[in-house]
Write an enzyme that holds these catalytic residues in place. Structure first.
Site, PDB file in Angstrom:
ATOM      1  N   ASP A 228       0.825  -1.208   0.000  1.00 52.03           N
ATOM      2  CA  ASP A 228       0.000   0.000   0.000  1.00 52.03           C
ATOM      3  C   ASP A 228       0.860   1.260   0.000  1.00 52.03           C
ATOM      4  O   ASP A 228       1.932   1.288   0.601  1.00 52.03           O
ATOM      5  CB  ASP A 228      -0.886  -0.017   1.256  1.00 52.03           C
ATOM      6  CG  ASP A 228      -1.647   1.284   1.420  1.00 52.03           C
ATOM      7  OD1 ASP A 228      -2.519   1.546   0.576  1.00 52.03           O
ATOM      8  OD2 ASP A 228      -1.343   2.051   2.351  1.00 52.03           O
TER       9      ASP A 228
ATOM     10  N   GLU B 205       1.428  -0.362  -5.198  1.00 52.75           N
ATOM     11  CA  GLU B 205       0.418   0.662  -5.486  1.00 52.75           C
ATOM     12  C   GLU B 205       1.147   1.970  -5.799  1.00 52.75           C
ATOM     13  O   GLU B 205       1.434   2.756  -4.907  1.00 52.75           O
ATOM     14  CB  GLU B 205      -0.518   0.832  -4.282  1.00 52.75           C
ATOM     15  CG  GLU B 205      -1.676   1.752  -4.579  1.00 52.75           C
ATOM     16  CD  GLU B 205      -2.368   2.300  -3.325  1.00 52.75           C
ATOM     17  OE1 GLU B 205      -3.552   2.622  -3.428  1.00 52.75           O
ATOM     18  OE2 GLU B 205      -1.728   2.411  -2.268  1.00 52.75           O
TER      19      GLU B 205
END
Length: 566
Positions: free
Chosen positions: A213, A268
């Site tokens: 993330d 990401e």
């Protein structure tokens, strides 16, 4: 602990389990060590990573149709078989690392080595992962190494009484938008902590890989906020790049692939950092896949335009705008778009009509017809052109109505303003899977289409085929035609024009048949295409292709053709 700023209680940084006592706010560390006979023993081998990754993004807590926090065991028994039936081959689970604030969606981590106790015990999580492996599903974990919760009592913040134990001091150690602490990736002990953490989840819980993330936030000191990346190399390799963080990403990828060559890592990143998906030994950052985050942003932009203002060339450019040989996971929408304050594609398209006109025994409306047709087309063109992997957030496959809103109370800001809460309601923090299953509702058509799309990819493997050619982007006819693998995709985005004997260029000679048709009655369409029809190619250059065949292309319909011998 006796610290420079006084005596304080802390949960050990490496705690393996922590729970919230009833009526208390901070969590307490638990020495979790069940007797041997109660420890879960894995029964099933981990599946090999598939060539094409089709990911079902999910959150255990909100995976029940009832307004409550769901458990690892009911996710294992109720949701995993559904994911398998839909045709996905990987499940990506959010909010695994312990987080004391439920509404953070799992992104404000307090205990990095502890699986969230809200959903059950560590052994119940292991049984969930084992069951997924039995079904042949890869299990990916949404891992948060980009920042940490601000909490002092049950988190890592001010762990030793100073500002700098795990984090940078001053403004560099605080993320002003996320209200969280930022790791100092130049510190030996921080590296040891985070590398151990990645290995722990792979080794102890048998996760098959990670979606990292917030990688853009890690790689740049400006965190990618209020910055637009144009592709100029100085934006990637300048003073704004956090070299320690990039080195950490290389280290963690090198360690993961060195210990577990089959493990999958997805980053990401919205910036398009060069070499992001090149192996570390070749000088790259080492991820397998980049999450193609520009695609959902583009679709939301398109939702705000009238149909006649949709540009076919823009759609195609956005879906194919990626670095050569960089594998991308494409998605039309993820959990981000479903959160309160934003809207899902289905809700953008159909809005309040979804409350009254989704029952099949009531007449439809033009908005519903348009919404269901475009919902299917957007997903198929995203999967067809967007990358080598595909992701869907649970419930969005059938156009889940409304938004996600975690239970929360009123928030009082320092300036006296009050942000109203939702009275701690779980009503918007669940997934009503029964809507997609009900054969008397229009959601069923979108559900069936998504399933057919996944199974088509499973059969033909078009996402990872070498061959891709876009032969037509027609702004007048609103047509997009392309080849991917041995399939020919024909999209008619026009709101009213249907085309008879529309010429479609192709590479291979032979007889073509329909293998997927978004207008099929089963998918909530109007059944305007005859599936028994055969289409024979004729020689002669057309749209830069050596051959072509003629089709009927109804308005707002996507059709996929395959050679009949395939």
């Amino acid at each position: 602990m006796d610290t420079p700023s006084g005596i304080k209680d802390s949960i050990p940084a490496w705690i393996k389990f922590s729970v919230q006592a009833p009526g208390e706010i901070p969590y307490n560390g638990i020495y979790y060590d069940p007797p041997e006979e109660e420890k879960y023993v894995f029964q099933h081998p981990q599946p090999k990573a598939p060539k094409s990754l089709r990911i079902y993004e999910s959150h255990v807590g909100m995976s029940s149709p009832e307004p409550k926090i769901n458990t690892y065991t009911s996710f294992r028994d109720d949701v995993l078989p559904r994911i398998k039936r839909l045709g996905y081959n990987a499940v990506q689970i959010m909010a695994i690392q312990e987080h004391s604030y439920y509404a953070s969606f799992g992104y404000h981590v307090t205990n990095f080595f502890a699986p969230s106790s809200r959903f059950g015990t560590p052994d119940e999580l292991k049984s969930l992962i084992d069951r997924a492996h039995e079904l042949g599903l890869l299990v990916l974990m949404d891992i948060v190494h980009s920042h940490a919760s601000n909490n002092v009592l049950d988190g890592l913040n001010q762990f030793d009484g100073t500002d700098t134990h795990y984090f940078h001091s001053g403004p560099r150690g605080h993320h002003w938008m996320w209200d969280s602490r930022l790791f100092n990736y130049g510190s030996w002990e921080v590296l040891r902590f985070l590398l151990s953490n990645a290995r722990w989840w792979l080794e102890e819980y048998k996760f098959d890989g990670f979606r990292f993330d917030g990688v853009t936030s890690m790689m740049y000191t400006h965190h990618g906020l209020a910055v637009s990346f144009t592709g100029n190399y100085s934006e990637y390799f300048g003073y704004a790049t956090d070299v320690d963080a990039v080195a950490f990403l290389m280290l963690v990828n090198d360690m993961i692939h060195g210990l577990y060559p089959e493990a999958v890592t997805i980053g990401e990143d919205v910036s398009g950092m060069p070499t992001f998906c090149i192996p570390v030994q070749d000088g790259g950052v080492g991820f397998e896949y980049r999450l193609h985050m520009a695609i959902p942003d583009k679709w939301i932009e398109m939702m705000k335009l009238k149909d006649e203002d949709w540009k076919m060339g823009e759609i195609v450019h956005n879906l194919t705008n990626r670095r050569w040989l960089e594998k991308c996971v494409a998605y039309a929408e993820s959990h981000d778009q479903a959160l309160v304050g934003d809207k899902t594609i289905a809700f953008w398209l159909m809005d309040k009509d979804m409350y009254d006109f989704m029952a099949l025994d009531r007449p439809s409306t033009p908005r519903i017809d348009r919404g269901i047709a475009l919902h299917k087309m957007i997903r198929l063109v995203t999967m067809g052109l967007g990358g080598e992997g595909y992701l869907n957030f649970m419930g969005n496959e059938f156009g889940h109505p409304e938004w996600i809103d975690f239970p929360r109370g009123d928030q009082h800001l320092p300036n006296g303003a009050v942000i109203p809460g939702n009275n701690y309601s779980y009503d918007k923090c669940r997934r009503m899977f029964d809507l997609g299953d009900a054969d008397y509702l229009r959601y069923r058509g979108m559900h069936e289409f998504d399933q057919a799309m996944q199974h088509l990819e499973e059969q033909y493997g078009f996402m990872t085929s070498e061959h891709q050619y876009i032969s037509r982007k027609d702004e007048g006819d609103k047509m997009i035609i392309f080849e991917r693998g041995n399939l020919v995709f024909v999209f008619n985005f026009h709101w009213s024009n249907s085309y008879f004997n529309y010429q479609v260029g192709c590479l291979k000679p032979g007889k073509f048949k329909v293998v997927l048709d978004s207008d099929d009655k089963l998918f909530g369409g109007f059944n305007r295409i005859d599936h028994t029809a055969e289409y024979f190619s004729t020689e002669g250059l057309f749209d830069n292709r050596p051959r072509s065949f003629l089709v009927y292309a109804p308005s707002r319909t996507a059709v996929v053709y395959a050679l009949s011998e395939d």
